[in-house]
Write an enzyme that holds these catalytic residues in place. Structure first.
Site, PDB file in Angstrom:
ATOM      1  N   ASP A   1      -2.340   3.158  -4.856  1.00 19.76           N
ATOM      2  CA  ASP A   1      -2.742   1.760  -4.731  1.00 19.76           C
ATOM      3  C   ASP A   1      -3.723   1.643  -3.577  1.00 19.76           C
ATOM      4  O   ASP A   1      -3.895   2.570  -2.784  1.00 19.76           O
ATOM      5  CB  ASP A   1      -1.554   0.805  -4.617  1.00 19.76           C
ATOM      6  CG  ASP A   1      -0.873   0.848  -3.256  1.00 19.76           C
ATOM      7  OD1 ASP A   1      -1.398   1.479  -2.308  1.00 19.76           O
ATOM      8  OD2 ASP A   1       0.213   0.257  -3.117  1.00 19.76           O
ATOM      9  N   ILE A   2      -4.416   0.517  -3.485  1.00  9.25           N
ATOM     10  CA  ILE A   2      -5.461   0.332  -2.474  1.00  9.25           C
ATOM     11  C   ILE A   2      -4.879  -0.332  -1.242  1.00  9.25           C
ATOM     12  O   ILE A   2      -4.283  -1.415  -1.326  1.00  9.25           O
ATOM     13  CB  ILE A   2      -6.613  -0.533  -3.029  1.00  9.25           C
ATOM     14  CG1 ILE A   2      -7.196   0.127  -4.286  1.00  9.25           C
ATOM     15  CG2 ILE A   2      -7.705  -0.723  -1.981  1.00  9.25           C
ATOM     16  CD1 ILE A   2      -8.251  -0.710  -4.974  1.00  9.25           C
TER      17      ILE A   2
ATOM     18  N   GLY B   1      -2.667  -4.788 -11.346  1.00 15.58           N
ATOM     19  CA  GLY B   1      -3.029  -5.082  -9.963  1.00 15.58           C
ATOM     20  C   GLY B   1      -3.917  -3.993  -9.399  1.00 15.58           C
ATOM     21  O   GLY B   1      -4.919  -3.617  -9.999  1.00 15.58           O
ATOM     22  N   ASP B   2      -3.537  -3.477  -8.222  1.00 16.75           N
ATOM     23  CA  ASP B   2      -4.322  -2.401  -7.614  1.00 16.75           C
ATOM     24  C   ASP B   2      -3.610  -1.062  -7.746  1.00 16.75           C
ATOM     25  O   ASP B   2      -3.873  -0.141  -6.980  1.00 16.75           O
ATOM     26  CB  ASP B   2      -4.593  -2.712  -6.136  1.00 16.75           C
ATOM     27  CG  ASP B   2      -3.316  -2.712  -5.295  1.00 16.75           C
ATOM     28  OD1 ASP B   2      -2.272  -3.144  -5.826  1.00 16.75           O
ATOM     29  OD2 ASP B   2      -3.360  -2.284  -4.129  1.00 16.75           O
ATOM     30  N   GLU B   3      -2.731  -0.949  -8.722  1.00 12.67           N
ATOM     31  CA  GLU B   3      -1.933   0.265  -8.891  1.00 12.67           C
ATOM     32  C   GLU B   3      -2.498   1.124 -10.029  1.00 12.67           C
ATOM     33  O   GLU B   3      -2.682   0.653 -11.158  1.00 12.67           O
ATOM     34  CB  GLU B   3      -0.475  -0.096  -9.178  1.00 12.67           C
ATOM     35  CG  GLU B   3       0.488   1.060  -9.004  1.00 12.67           C
ATOM     36  CD  GLU B   3       1.933   0.610  -9.052  1.00 12.67           C
ATOM     37  OE1 GLU B   3       2.693   0.983  -8.134  1.00 12.67           O
ATOM     38  OE2 GLU B   3       2.307  -0.117  -9.993  1.00 12.67           O
TER      39      GLU B   3
END
Length: 283
Positions: free
Chosen positions: A164-165, A206-208
């Site tokens: 993730d970010i 999401g960011d995953e």
């Protein structure tokens, strides 16, 4: 447009595949417009034909029959000869029967191609993320289930890399969702370049992101892949005059005798990812 093109040829027409005719000013075009079979006894005296085109292909007489299906004319069936007056009324009748079969085949082929294209498009939409173009959660889980099952019969294990970010919420809140989406697409592009052909990069939401390693692996190979991918997706994107750092947190997991469920495998990678994130924050 205003052209017709030879799409299938045989006999004396063999060398003319791809030949283009003007629709207006040719017997084939007139056949399409009128929807009736037409006979040319001699191209040198028939004002309906494209005489220059006839001379190029060595044609002196012909029959053209419309290929119609579903209320529209798809093209024409043309039989030609290098001598004048080569065809009879019986020949025209036989060609009309043949045209019915050919038209039905062409119409069915169009329906099949259109249906296949739509089916492929829907299948892609169902298995891929619309923003990044990567595989989605459903496809990633499907691939992971297969590899876990395969690993039971092989010497290796199924491996995943979860990312993730860092600070993604702050990027969205401070700079807006457009910049956040650009960061996600940047990650997706770098992931696609960093993985092997047999690996599957996917966006879980999401960011995953996750990379499902495509062949049975072991801890050493997993670590090498993790380091390569983490390096590839570390960098920055521009947001106007500002440079926004993009840095991932990464966790990995390997299947084992007591870790064979894809959901449990992702959870193990998630735990490892947050453990590494906390260690880095402390450091």
């Amino acid at each position: 447009g205003d052209e017709m093109v030879y799409r299938a040829v045989s006999g004396t027409a063999d060398g003319n595949l791809g030949l283009r005719l003007r629709r207006h000013g040719s017997l084939s075009g007139l056949c399409v417009e009128t929807g009736v079979a037409l006979v040319c006894v001699d191209s040198e005296s028939d004002s309906r034909v494209d005489r220059a085109a006839c001379r190029r292909v060595g044609l002196r007489s012909m029959i053209v029959v419309p290929l119609a299906h579903g209320g529209s004319t798809l093209g024409v069936l043309k039989v030609m000869s290098s001598v004048p007056g080569a065809f009879s009324a019986d020949d025209a009748g036989v060609l009309q029967l043949l045209s019915t079969l050919i038209s039905a085949s062409m119409g069915n082929a169009r329906v099949y191609e259109a249906t296949s294209s739509r089916a492929a498009e829907f299948a892609h939409m169902a298995t891929h993320d619309p923003l990044t173009g990567l595989a989605n959660r459903a496809l990633a889980f499907d691939r992971l289930r297969y590899l876990v099952a395969h690993s039971k019969r092989s010497a290796g294990s199924a491996g995943i890399i979860l990312l993730d970010i860092d600070g993604f919420k702050q990027i969205n809140d401070r700079l807006g969702h457009d910049i956040g989406d650009r960061a996600l697409c940047w990650i997706a592009d770098r992931l696609s370049q960093a993985v092997r052909d047999e690996d599957l990069p996917a966006r879980l939401g999401g960011d995953e992101f996750v990379v499902v390693l495509g062949t049975p692996t072991d801890a050493a190979r997993l670590a090498l892949a993790r380091d390569r991918i983490a390096s590839a997706v570390t960098g920055s994107i521009s947001a106007g005059e500002e440079s926004v750092p993009v840095r991932p947190s990464v966790g990995t997991a390997l299947s084992s005798d007591d870790l064979l469920d894809p959901t449990a495998l992702l959870k193990a990678a998630d735990i490892e990812m947050y453990r590494q994130k906390r260690l880095r924050q402390r450091g």
